[in-house]
Design a protein around this motif. Structure first.
Motif, PDB file in Angstrom:
ATOM      1  N   SER A 198     -11.503  -3.143 -11.834  1.00 46.61           N
ATOM      2  CA  SER A 198     -11.227  -1.944 -11.690  1.00 46.61           C
ATOM      3  C   SER A 198     -11.905  -1.392 -10.569  1.00 46.61           C
ATOM      4  CB  SER A 198     -12.041  -0.852 -12.834  1.00 46.61           C
ATOM      5  OG  SER A 198     -11.715   0.368 -12.592  1.00 46.61           O
ATOM      6  N   LYS A 199     -13.191  -2.084  -9.989  1.00 49.19           N
ATOM      7  CA  LYS A 199     -13.849  -1.539  -8.819  1.00 49.19           C
ATOM      8  C   LYS A 199     -13.088  -1.945  -7.657  1.00 49.19           C
ATOM      9  CE  LYS A 199     -18.146  -2.197  -6.353  1.00 49.19           C
ATOM     10  NZ  LYS A 199     -19.706  -2.706  -6.300  1.00 49.19           N
ATOM     11  N   THR A 200     -12.571  -3.331  -7.593  1.00 47.36           N
ATOM     12  CA  THR A 200     -11.863  -3.652  -6.431  1.00 47.36           C
ATOM     13  C   THR A 200     -10.584  -2.841  -6.186  1.00 47.36           C
ATOM     14  OG1 THR A 200     -12.838  -5.837  -6.812  1.00 47.36           O
ATOM     15  CG2 THR A 200     -10.643  -5.802  -5.646  1.00 47.36           C
ATOM     16  N   TYR A 201      -9.864  -2.844  -7.370  1.00 43.70           N
ATOM     17  CA  TYR A 201      -8.565  -1.886  -7.222  1.00 43.70           C
ATOM     18  C   TYR A 201      -8.821  -0.664  -6.746  1.00 43.70           C
ATOM     19  CZ  TYR A 201      -4.267   0.230  -8.373  1.00 43.70           C
ATOM     20  OH  TYR A 201      -3.158   0.777  -8.163  1.00 43.70           O
ATOM     21  N   LEU A 202      -9.807   0.164  -7.229  1.00 42.07           N
ATOM     22  CA  LEU A 202      -9.858   1.409  -6.982  1.00 42.07           C
ATOM     23  C   LEU A 202     -10.510   1.461  -5.620  1.00 42.07           C
ATOM     24  CD1 LEU A 202     -10.298   4.401  -8.492  1.00 42.07           C
ATOM     25  CD2 LEU A 202     -12.724   3.902  -8.586  1.00 42.07           C
ATOM     26  N   ILE A 203     -11.273   0.713  -4.823  1.00 42.83           N
ATOM     27  CA  ILE A 203     -11.428   0.788  -3.581  1.00 42.83           C
ATOM     28  C   ILE A 203     -10.199   0.727  -2.757  1.00 42.83           C
ATOM     29  CG2 ILE A 203     -12.602  -0.247  -1.694  1.00 42.83           C
ATOM     30  CD1 ILE A 203     -14.933  -0.830  -3.637  1.00 42.83           C
ATOM     31  N   CYS A 204      -9.349  -0.305  -2.982  1.00 38.77           N
ATOM     32  CA  CYS A 204      -8.190  -0.697  -2.238  1.00 38.77           C
ATOM     33  C   CYS A 204      -7.140   0.256  -2.397  1.00 38.77           C
ATOM     34  CB  CYS A 204      -7.913  -2.022  -2.375  1.00 38.77           C
ATOM     35  SG  CYS A 204      -9.197  -3.364  -1.911  1.00 38.77           S
ATOM     36  N   GLY A 205      -7.013   0.846  -3.830  1.00 38.10           N
ATOM     37  CA  GLY A 205      -6.029   1.868  -4.178  1.00 38.10           C
ATOM     38  C   GLY A 205      -6.170   2.980  -3.365  1.00 38.10           C
ATOM     39  N   VAL A 206      -7.479   3.632  -3.464  1.00 37.53           N
ATOM     40  CA  VAL A 206      -7.659   4.823  -2.944  1.00 37.53           C
ATOM     41  C   VAL A 206      -7.564   4.740  -1.375  1.00 37.53           C
ATOM     42  CG1 VAL A 206      -9.456   6.678  -2.323  1.00 37.53           C
ATOM     43  CG2 VAL A 206      -9.300   5.515  -4.866  1.00 37.53           C
ATOM     44  N   TRP A 207      -8.217   3.510  -0.799  1.00 37.10           N
ATOM     45  CA  TRP A 207      -7.969   3.517   0.492  1.00 37.10           C
ATOM     46  C   TRP A 207      -6.600   3.493   1.229  1.00 37.10           C
ATOM     47  CZ3 TRP A 207     -11.452   3.210   4.597  1.00 37.10           C
ATOM     48  CH2 TRP A 207     -10.888   2.753   5.960  1.00 37.10           C
ATOM     49  N   THR A 208      -5.685   2.612   0.410  1.00 38.42           N
ATOM     50  CA  THR A 208      -4.531   2.546   0.796  1.00 38.42           C
ATOM     51  C   THR A 208      -3.704   3.983   0.792  1.00 38.42           C
ATOM     52  OG1 THR A 208      -4.127   0.209   0.212  1.00 38.42           O
ATOM     53  CG2 THR A 208      -2.114   1.517   0.302  1.00 38.42           C
ATOM     54  N   ILE A 209      -3.659   4.632  -0.515  1.00 40.62           N
ATOM     55  CA  ILE A 209      -2.850   5.905  -0.638  1.00 40.62           C
ATOM     56  C   ILE A 209      -3.572   7.093   0.501  1.00 40.62           C
ATOM     57  CG2 ILE A 209      -2.566   7.780  -2.272  1.00 40.62           C
ATOM     58  CD1 ILE A 209      -0.762   5.022  -2.577  1.00 40.62           C
ATOM     59  N   PHE A 210      -4.693   6.866   0.468  1.00 42.62           N
ATOM     60  CA  PHE A 210      -5.253   8.033   1.574  1.00 42.62           C
ATOM     61  C   PHE A 210      -4.534   7.719   3.112  1.00 42.62           C
ATOM     62  CE2 PHE A 210      -8.335   8.686   5.246  1.00 42.62           C
ATOM     63  CZ  PHE A 210      -8.470   9.840   5.050  1.00 42.62           C
ATOM     64  N   LEU A 211      -4.827   6.556   3.258  1.00 38.11           N
ATOM     65  CA  LEU A 211      -4.025   6.082   4.731  1.00 38.11           C
ATOM     66  C   LEU A 211      -2.550   6.412   4.832  1.00 38.11           C
ATOM     67  CD1 LEU A 211      -5.772   2.972   5.434  1.00 38.11           C
ATOM     68  CD2 LEU A 211      -6.180   5.059   6.775  1.00 38.11           C
ATOM     69  N   TRP A 212      -1.723   6.016   3.737  1.00 34.53           N
ATOM     70  CA  TRP A 212      -0.326   6.500   3.426  1.00 34.53           C
ATOM     71  C   TRP A 212      -0.016   7.924   3.562  1.00 34.53           C
ATOM     72  CZ3 TRP A 212       2.741   2.762   0.024  1.00 34.53           C
ATOM     73  CH2 TRP A 212       2.695   1.257   0.566  1.00 34.53           C
ATOM     74  N   PHE A 213      -1.014   8.681   3.475  1.00 34.63           N
ATOM     75  CA  PHE A 213      -0.645  10.217   3.231  1.00 34.63           C
ATOM     76  C   PHE A 213      -0.567  10.530   4.851  1.00 34.63           C
ATOM     77  CE2 PHE A 213      -1.589  11.168  -1.172  1.00 34.63           C
ATOM     78  CZ  PHE A 213      -0.702  12.320  -1.595  1.00 34.63           C
ATOM     79  N   LEU A 214      -1.301   9.881   5.692  1.00 36.36           N
ATOM     80  CA  LEU A 214      -1.382  10.087   6.898  1.00 36.36           C
ATOM     81  C   LEU A 214      -0.198   9.763   7.929  1.00 36.36           C
ATOM     82  CD1 LEU A 214      -5.144   9.409   7.864  1.00 36.36           C
ATOM     83  CD2 LEU A 214      -4.090  11.710   7.136  1.00 36.36           C
ATOM     84  N   TYR A 215       0.530   9.003   7.286  1.00 37.43           N
ATOM     85  CA  TYR A 215       1.778   8.112   8.163  1.00 37.43           C
ATOM     86  C   TYR A 215       2.830   9.406   8.363  1.00 37.43           C
ATOM     87  CZ  TYR A 215       0.368   3.517   8.196  1.00 37.43           C
ATOM     88  OH  TYR A 215      -0.399   2.308   8.446  1.00 37.43           O
ATOM     89  N   PRO A 216       3.157  10.290   7.158  1.00 34.62           N
ATOM     90  CA  PRO A 216       4.066  11.298   7.370  1.00 34.62           C
ATOM     91  C   PRO A 216       3.711  12.378   8.352  1.00 34.62           C
ATOM     92  CG  PRO A 216       3.744  10.829   4.870  1.00 34.62           C
ATOM     93  CD  PRO A 216       2.854  10.148   5.576  1.00 34.62           C
ATOM     94  N   ILE A 217       2.364  12.482   8.552  1.00 37.20           N
ATOM     95  CA  ILE A 217       1.800  13.455   9.747  1.00 37.20           C
ATOM     96  C   ILE A 217       2.101  12.873  10.972  1.00 37.20           C
ATOM     97  CG2 ILE A 217      -0.263  14.499  10.555  1.00 37.20           C
ATOM     98  CD1 ILE A 217      -1.430  14.341   7.831  1.00 37.20           C
ATOM     99  N   ALA A 218       1.968  11.402  11.026  1.00 37.50           N
ATOM    100  CA  ALA A 218       2.404  10.860  12.393  1.00 37.50           C
ATOM    101  C   ALA A 218       3.656  11.024  12.588  1.00 37.50           C
ATOM    102  CB  ALA A 218       1.854   9.306  12.149  1.00 37.50           C
TER     103      ALA A 218
END
Length: 309
Positions: A198-218
């Motif tokens: 759960s810890k590994t998934y939460l770190i990597c999952g939140v990291w990915t989705i946060f970054l992916w939210f920035l791609y539409p802005i770019a």
């Protein structure tokens, strides 16, 4: 040959691409090309590192190393192509700006970026969703939605009219579905497996989705709205890709260092592993002898049984 005098000549060598008799006049400069080559180097070194780390694990435990190394390998090729000012085409921007850096009648669009994403984003999702122990039908459907997100982004980038924002909207809706799956459904699956997963998934999952939210802005500032120059676009996307691929891969593989794939429902056998049920592999001769001995044993048992009676 004096290597200190060598310069990046990719723009001069490959930059004269004609579209309907004209060249892209809103395009990367040598600075943008240098940056793309620098990101290529980061991706290439990351690929070597991730592939090398796989040798610290048994072959049946290397699936996440292989997937993660494949992500950065594909990205390295894409960034080399963009650094060489290839894999692009000129598209008339919807908005003509007065800023000299984005003033022109054709903007350079790197379609190779989308070829990269159409391969690497499903692999990123596989890294995440396999970590969460998600069922295969959900993984495959999520990847399909992800492909829709990338392809609509590409179509929108190549459209010259305001209809591009319709494809942008389709892509954003698809992304929201992917984000929901990653942050809600898959998170619950990971939590059910154990706190380390759960810890590994939460770190990597939140990291990915946060970054992916920035791609539409770019996208909205570059291919969509023609607000920032192609060199700035290169820096924006390049930083996001470094964070979303090599940094993500480092976090993921570190989290997986003590996680057995079998806990995630991944039962991968190597050629020299024992057969299921504890049965060892046998040669044909051993199998033949086994049948013969079994027959002798059966006859002995029958004879003994008859004697007892």
């Amino acid at each position: 040959m004096d290597l200190t005098k060598r310069k990046n000549d990719a723009i001069n060598a490959n930059g004269n691409h004609f579209v309907n008799g004209a060249t892209s006049n809103i395009a990367i400069t040598t600075h943008g090309s240098d940056w793309y080559f620098a990101v290529c180097a980061v991706m290439f070194v990351s690929t070597i590192a991730f592939a090398g780390l796989s040798f610290t694990k048994p072959r049946s435990h290397r699936i996440f190393h292989y997937i993660t190394a494949a992500i950065t390998m594909v990205a390295a090729i894409a960034y080399f192509t963009m650094g060489a000012d290839l894999g692009e085409t000129g598209i008339k921007p919807e908005f003509i700006r007065t800023n000299s850096k984005v003033a022109g009648n054709l903007r350079e669009i790197f379609y190779v970026r989308y070829i990269d994403w159409v391969i690497t984003t499903p692999l990123l999702l596989m890294d995440l969703l396999l970590t969460a122990g998600m069922p295969w039908p959900t993984i495959l459907y999520t990847i399909l939605i992800d492909e829709i997100m990338i392809i609509t982004g590409l179509i929108g980038a190549l459209v010259t009219s305001s209809y591009k924002w319709g494809y942008y909207t389709f892509g954003c809706v698809a992304f929201l579905w992917v984000a929901w799956t990653v942050t809600w459904t898959a998170r619950k699956h990971a939590a059910a497996i154990g706190p380390d997963v759960s810890k590994t998934y939460l770190i990597c999952g939140v990291w990915t989705i946060f970054l992916w939210f920035l791609y539409p802005i770019a996208w909205g500032l570059s291919e969509g709205g023609n607000v920032i120059a192609p060199d700035s676009e290169a820096v924006f996307y390049g930083i996001l890709d470094i964070l979303a691929k090599p940094v993500f891969g480092t976090l993921l593989l570190w989290g997986h260092r003590n996680i057995e794939p079998s806990r995630l429902g991944l039962h991968i056998r190597d050629y020299d592993d024992p057969m299921p049920g504890g049965l060892e592999r046998k040669s044909e001769k051993d199998i033949g002898n086994g049948h013969h001995n079994s027959g002798v044993a059966d006859n002995t048992a029958t004879t003994t049984g008859a004697s007892t009676v």
